[in-house]
Design an enzyme around this catalytic site. Sequence first.
Site, mmCIF file in Angstrom:
data_model
loop_
_atom_site.group_PDB
_atom_site.id
_atom_site.type_symbol
_atom_site.label_atom_id
_atom_site.label_comp_id
_atom_site.label_asym_id
_atom_site.label_seq_id
_atom_site.Cartn_x
_atom_site.Cartn_y
_atom_site.Cartn_z
ATOM 1 N N TRP A 43 -2.734 -2.812 -1.730
ATOM 2 C CA TRP A 43 -2.308 -4.179 -2.024
ATOM 3 C C TRP A 43 -3.126 -5.048 -1.073
ATOM 4 C CZ3 TRP A 43 0.074 -8.417 0.337
ATOM 5 C CH2 TRP A 43 0.657 -9.348 -0.525
ATOM 6 N N ARG A 102 5.646 0.092 -5.682
ATOM 7 C CA ARG A 102 5.523 -0.699 -4.465
ATOM 8 C C ARG A 102 4.614 -1.920 -4.663
ATOM 9 N NH1 ARG A 102 6.783 2.457 0.199
ATOM 10 N NH2 ARG A 102 5.253 1.376 1.461
ATOM 11 N N CYS A 121 0.819 -1.200 0.000
ATOM 12 C CA CYS A 121 0.000 0.000 0.000
ATOM 13 C C CYS A 121 0.859 1.259 0.000
ATOM 14 C CB CYS A 121 -0.876 0.042 1.241
ATOM 15 S SG CYS A 121 -1.940 -1.379 1.377
ATOM 16 N N GLU A 136 19.013 -16.756 -6.854
ATOM 17 C CA GLU A 136 18.592 -15.409 -7.228
ATOM 18 C C GLU A 136 18.186 -15.364 -8.710
ATOM 19 O OE1 GLU A 136 17.619 -12.912 -5.779
ATOM 20 O OE2 GLU A 136 17.854 -11.255 -7.166
ATOM 21 N N LYS A 185 6.950 -4.260 -3.820
ATOM 22 C CA LYS A 185 8.363 -3.911 -3.666
ATOM 23 C C LYS A 185 8.738 -3.832 -2.191
ATOM 24 C CE LYS A 185 12.316 -2.369 -5.200
ATOM 25 N NZ LYS A 185 13.155 -3.427 -5.796
ATOM 26 N N GLU A 235 9.683 -14.232 -10.754
ATOM 27 C CA GLU A 235 9.030 -12.974 -10.371
ATOM 28 C C GLU A 235 8.436 -12.241 -11.568
ATOM 29 O OE1 GLU A 235 11.180 -10.825 -6.611
ATOM 30 O OE2 GLU A 235 12.404 -11.040 -8.390
ATOM 31 N N LYS A 289 14.502 -14.268 -10.002
ATOM 32 C CA LYS A 289 14.266 -13.183 -10.979
ATOM 33 C C LYS A 289 13.317 -13.671 -12.063
ATOM 34 C CE LYS A 289 15.146 -10.420 -9.312
ATOM 35 N NZ LYS A 289 15.519 -10.451 -7.986
ATOM 36 N N ASN A 334 -2.152 1.884 5.614
ATOM 37 C CA ASN A 334 -1.218 0.847 5.192
ATOM 38 C C ASN A 334 -0.899 0.033 6.432
ATOM 39 O OD1 ASN A 334 0.889 -0.710 4.287
ATOM 40 N ND2 ASN A 334 2.340 0.973 4.056
ATOM 41 N N GLY A 335 -1.059 -1.295 6.344
ATOM 42 C CA GLY A 335 -0.778 -2.141 7.505
ATOM 43 C C GLY A 335 -1.906 -3.125 7.716
ATOM 44 N N HIS A 360 19.621 -35.851 -5.977
ATOM 45 C CA HIS A 360 18.749 -36.288 -4.886
ATOM 46 C C HIS A 360 17.295 -35.915 -5.137
ATOM 47 C CE1 HIS A 360 22.343 -37.451 -2.784
ATOM 48 N NE2 HIS A 360 22.849 -36.249 -3.052
#
Length: 614
Positions: free
Chosen positions: A75, A27, A2, A487, A609, A494, A491, A101-102, A510
Amino acid sequence: MCGIVGYMGSKAAYPILIKGLHRLEYRGYDSAGIALLSDRLELNVYKTKGKVADLERFAESKDVSGCIGIAHTRWATHGEPNEANAHPHYSQSKGLALIHNGIIENYTVLRTELESKGYTFRSRTDTEVIVYLVEYIMQTNRVDLCTAVQLALHQVIGAYAIALIDRNNPDEIIAARKSSPLVVGIGEDEFFLASDATPIVEYTDRVVYLNDEEIAVIRRGEPLKVVNLNNVEITPEIKKLAMNLSQLEKGGYPHFMLKEIFEQPRTLQDCIRGRINIEGTQVVLSGVIDNRDKFLNAHRIIIVACGTSWHAALIGEHLIEDLCRIPVEVEYASEFRYRNPVIHPGDIVIAISQSGETADTLAAIELAKSKGAFIYGICNVVGSSIARATDSGSYIHVGPEIGVASTKAFTGQVTVLSMLALTIAQQKGTLSQTRFEEMVKELQGIPDKLSKVLKNSEVVKELSKIFTYARNFIYLGRGYNYPAALEGALKLKEISYIHAEGYPAAEMKHGPIALIDVEMPVVAIATTDSIYEKTISNIQEIKARQGKVIAIVSEGDEMVRGIADYCIEVPRTLEPFAPLVASVPLQLLAYYIAVNKGRNVDQPRNLAKSVTVE
Ligand code: G6P
């Protein structure tokens, strides 16, 4: 997550608020809204599901007058992304509007209580109870908005950054925070409010970061007043913003992510600047030097982080154990905070966070602090909550990162961790001066090596076309390159939404090797290092099962070239710095595949973000 924007001054609020929402788009969000106190003193709220552009279309024919307003990108946490659940929320009488926000953890209890008093709610959010409660307190206790907010927040359990405006008072915004960021910008006879400084930077460089349980009382014609929940006044500390506007624009690139990938040679230079002496014989990370004894006597270092920062932490583990001989444990902040970890007063906890606002990382810090650990932060955003909650730390200084998928922050974090390990190693005497100077010289040369990698971007772009329609990917690496593989996979998933897994190459046997067939692309990081031959064997195992291998190899490599289907060359470097050069082509590969698939690279679906809720 948010985003909050607010404005009060003599200019039209609407364009400033909309622009602010655009600045916060990075964000991540799924709906947007705005509340304006119009010239006719009507409190107008407009909101839509979707993007800020949808909100603008919706508001086109509406009254958007007024010099005071608040706006929000949401969000979704409680209640699906739709118009009713979008913020701002009116109070029951529609006299107040609030953005939040929260997460309000006890909202069901508060809602039930208010319902029993005859209130009817319009949304399924946890947020709406705050504004209803504030109005209820204003009416029953006959108090002003600020007092009502103070009283309401005493009843609220959870995290919040809120802002409210009142139909009956066109000269006031009340804003408060607890565990969610909020910044007040101070201009000439005008005030700005935002979740971070990005919407504010083009208007003023004077900001105040609110602390937990502080309330900003923003009144026309008066200086900013900050009080706590018990109405004790706090002198606001005005900070000067170092950020500039060009850092927030795309600078000719089609996406922020590409711009940020290409910025890396410069951002790493900025990160290193002033921290290595001219002769290259000393690394001075002042946060470490200032706390030299703590680092020298540490029996253990725990690194907490989330997402990409957690991958940087894994590289930090290698670096610190390898160079400083201090045991290191790396933890997901979200797990650490809930698993009753053993922490001794002499332990050092390093928290890594690009945004400096990740709720789980912040909570992990609080937990470690309560057990007496010394907390060191590695953040990008200056003045962020984590930067302020830690005992000491180092900024990575890579400038604002807008693309949701982290790129330059990752390499900045790894660079700071490298300097941190080198600083401790030198102080502790765990590296010979010759080896130390060899490493320092190599680190200083990394920005040039990244420029070289970027000159090869066309090779990666071409390669991306072959794999655009792959449904799965596996990324392999060993040692320092294992976190780089994780990473790389992150990427890709995402931003392209292709399923991708990172594995330590030898672990393939394995389980994951069962997945290998002619349709499975495997990205193998096989730069020349101490376990190069072992990695080659792992690549052979993939080829024996018809997997398609894309290998990241050191310049001039012949061995892997003879086995892999495709090779991307990167400059040779020392083993600890291999992830820095190997990560860049993986960022590019993910980027180009996502672009080929027509994905929204900078704002991928469902992602945020800055994850300010747990
Ligand atoms: C989100 C972002 C990631 C980031 C993670 C941790 O998931 O989308 O890019 O790595 O949060 O964020 P932090 O700001 O703490 O590094």
